[in-house]
Write a protein that holds these residues in place. Structure first.
Motif, mmCIF file in Angstrom:
data_model
loop_
_atom_site.group_PDB
_atom_site.id
_atom_site.type_symbol
_atom_site.label_atom_id
_atom_site.label_comp_id
_atom_site.label_asym_id
_atom_site.label_seq_id
_atom_site.Cartn_x
_atom_site.Cartn_y
_atom_site.Cartn_z
ATOM 1 N N ARG A 20 0.832 -1.206 0.000
ATOM 2 C CA ARG A 20 0.000 0.000 0.000
ATOM 3 C C ARG A 20 0.871 1.261 0.000
ATOM 4 O O ARG A 20 0.573 2.237 -0.697
ATOM 5 C CB ARG A 20 -0.916 -0.017 1.219
ATOM 6 C CG ARG A 20 -2.039 1.019 1.157
ATOM 7 C CD ARG A 20 -2.881 1.039 2.419
ATOM 8 N NE ARG A 20 -3.407 -0.291 2.733
ATOM 9 C CZ ARG A 20 -3.114 -0.964 3.826
ATOM 10 N NH1 ARG A 20 -2.275 -0.454 4.713
ATOM 11 N NH2 ARG A 20 -3.635 -2.148 4.048
ATOM 12 N N ALA A 21 1.951 1.240 0.774
ATOM 13 C CA ALA A 21 2.845 2.396 0.833
ATOM 14 C C ALA A 21 3.525 2.637 -0.514
ATOM 15 O O ALA A 21 3.685 3.791 -0.939
ATOM 16 C CB ALA A 21 3.897 2.173 1.924
ATOM 17 N N LEU A 23 2.341 1.870 -3.482
ATOM 18 C CA LEU A 23 1.344 2.395 -4.424
ATOM 19 C C LEU A 23 1.083 3.877 -4.161
ATOM 20 O O LEU A 23 0.966 4.668 -5.095
ATOM 21 C CB LEU A 23 0.045 1.592 -4.306
ATOM 22 C CG LEU A 23 0.084 0.172 -4.885
ATOM 23 C CD1 LEU A 23 -1.169 -0.592 -4.489
ATOM 24 C CD2 LEU A 23 0.221 0.210 -6.398
ATOM 25 N N LYS A 24 0.988 4.263 -2.885
ATOM 26 C CA LYS A 24 0.777 5.667 -2.555
ATOM 27 C C LYS A 24 1.981 6.510 -2.969
ATOM 28 O O LYS A 24 1.825 7.638 -3.455
ATOM 29 C CB LYS A 24 0.519 5.814 -1.049
ATOM 30 C CG LYS A 24 -0.842 5.317 -0.598
ATOM 31 C CD LYS A 24 -1.044 5.558 0.889
ATOM 32 C CE LYS A 24 -2.429 5.100 1.341
ATOM 33 N NZ LYS A 24 -2.632 5.301 2.801
ATOM 34 N N ASP A 25 3.170 5.968 -2.775
ATOM 35 C CA ASP A 25 4.387 6.700 -3.112
ATOM 36 C C ASP A 25 4.501 6.923 -4.624
ATOM 37 O O ASP A 25 5.015 7.950 -5.071
ATOM 38 C CB ASP A 25 5.611 5.938 -2.600
ATOM 39 C CG ASP A 25 6.893 6.710 -2.817
ATOM 40 O OD1 ASP A 25 7.014 7.821 -2.260
ATOM 41 O OD2 ASP A 25 7.774 6.213 -3.543
ATOM 42 N N GLU A 26 4.021 5.970 -5.408
ATOM 43 C CA GLU A 26 4.100 6.084 -6.867
ATOM 44 C C GLU A 26 3.319 7.277 -7.394
ATOM 45 O O GLU A 26 3.720 7.904 -8.371
ATOM 46 C CB GLU A 26 3.575 4.799 -7.529
ATOM 47 C CG GLU A 26 4.585 3.689 -7.607
ATOM 48 C CD GLU A 26 4.103 2.546 -8.473
ATOM 49 O OE1 GLU A 26 3.242 2.779 -9.341
ATOM 50 O OE2 GLU A 26 4.593 1.421 -8.290
ATOM 51 N N ALA A 28 2.272 9.936 -5.512
ATOM 52 C CA ALA A 28 2.450 11.159 -4.731
ATOM 53 C C ALA A 28 3.054 12.251 -5.610
ATOM 54 O O ALA A 28 4.086 12.050 -6.254
ATOM 55 C CB ALA A 28 3.354 10.884 -3.527
ATOM 56 N N ASN A 33 -2.253 11.343 -10.887
ATOM 57 C CA ASN A 33 -2.430 10.418 -9.765
ATOM 58 C C ASN A 33 -2.596 8.972 -10.251
ATOM 59 O O ASN A 33 -1.874 8.518 -11.129
ATOM 60 C CB ASN A 33 -3.619 10.847 -8.917
ATOM 61 C CG ASN A 33 -3.333 10.765 -7.433
ATOM 62 O OD1 ASN A 33 -2.691 9.837 -6.983
ATOM 63 N ND2 ASN A 33 -3.803 11.731 -6.689
ATOM 64 N N TRP A 34 -3.568 8.246 -9.692
ATOM 65 C CA TRP A 34 -3.756 6.824 -10.015
ATOM 66 C C TRP A 34 -4.212 6.593 -11.441
ATOM 67 O O TRP A 34 -4.189 5.461 -11.936
ATOM 68 C CB TRP A 34 -4.766 6.201 -9.060
ATOM 69 C CG TRP A 34 -6.092 6.908 -9.021
ATOM 70 C CD1 TRP A 34 -6.458 7.906 -8.182
ATOM 71 C CD2 TRP A 34 -7.203 6.684 -9.877
ATOM 72 N NE1 TRP A 34 -7.733 8.329 -8.448
ATOM 73 C CE2 TRP A 34 -8.222 7.598 -9.492
ATOM 74 C CE3 TRP A 34 -7.446 5.805 -10.939
ATOM 75 C CZ2 TRP A 34 -9.453 7.651 -10.124
ATOM 76 C CZ3 TRP A 34 -8.693 5.859 -11.574
ATOM 77 C CH2 TRP A 34 -9.677 6.773 -11.164
#
Length: 260
Positions: A20-21, A23-26, A28, A33-34
């Protein structure tokens, strides 16, 4: 293997948290965004659709879904294998302070790439709906073939993680091998129609990525029976490679941090 299963159970929360970390870092600081996780395979599909139809002048039923399946499957395998070589070096500061079974790092990465794989196959389903592909029970074969993809990727990643600790140039070698495999995996062409004889037989059955991609396309798009005997063969190979990789890591992982 009992130790392996216990470690999976023990560190499962870390695997999820780490994935999860990542994916969030990618995303940021990214403007889209996603959405990049959708745009990446979509843009690739558009480029190769253009190359396949305009440059090479070929046709293929359900072409966009055909390319999506190949690209999405390949990207998962490529990212897992290529990213495993320098994992110990990448996490050296963490591993020097706390003990963590090194294959946990592989599983964390596979969770990240598996999430992107699901997005890719979500796009495959959308294109299948647009093409009005007939739905059949043969499509359920997607699950054993994706499990085989996970198994082979994990086993090879374990072995390459071990080798990457002691061979500085291994990442360069793997990059070249994967580039060759990319062109031999039928990602943007159909080896069943564009190859003949021994070349076709060897490509589809003896190249694991080409085998998985071809079988996924056949069962999902073209209502063809899977090559179950070769699925069994590659599953056995995947299990053996995974067992070898896990044993290598357990035997030598205490020396890894000192060696990188």
């Amino acid at each position: 293997m009992i130790r392996f299963l216990k470690d999976i159970q023990k560190y499962w929360r870390y695997i999820l948290y780490s994935a999860r970390a990542q994916l969030k870092d990618e995303v940021a600081g990214s403007f889209l965004n996603w959405l990049w996780w959708i745009l990446d395979p979509l843009l690739f599909m558009l480029v190769y659709t253009f190359v396949y139809t305009i440059v090479f002048g070929r046709s293929q039923d359900y072409l966009c879904a055909f390319i999506f399946i190949g690209y999405t499957t390949w990207q998962f395998f490529n990212r897992c294998v290529n990213g495993s070589v320098k994992l110990v070096k990448q996490y050296q500061s963490v591993l020097s302070k706390v003990y963590l079974p090194k294959f946990i790092l592989i599983l964390s990465n596979m969770m990240v790439y598996g999430f992107k794989l699901l997005i890719g196959f979500g796009l495959v389903i959308v294109t299948m709906l647009l093409y009005r592909v007939p739905w059949t029970l043969k499509m359920l074969w997607i699950f054993p073939y994706l499990l085989l993809l996970f198994l082979l990727s994990f086993g090879l990643s374990c072995i390459l993680l071990h080798g990457g600790v002691y061979m500085e140039d291994l990442s360069n070698i793997i990059r070249v091998v994967l580039r060759l495999m990319f062109y031999l995996s039928g990602i943007f062409y159909n080896p069943e129609t564009q190859l003949e004889g021994l070349a076709q037989y060897a490509m589809i059955r003896l190249n694991p990525t080409c085998f998985i991609i071809t079988q996924l396309r056949n069962t999902m798009l073209y209502n063809k029976a899977p090559l179950t005997s070769w699925l069994l063969v590659w599953t056995v190979i995947g299990l053996l490679v995974s067992i070898i990789g896990i044993k290598l890591i357990y035997k030598y992982e205490r020396r890894y941090v000192k060696s990188v």
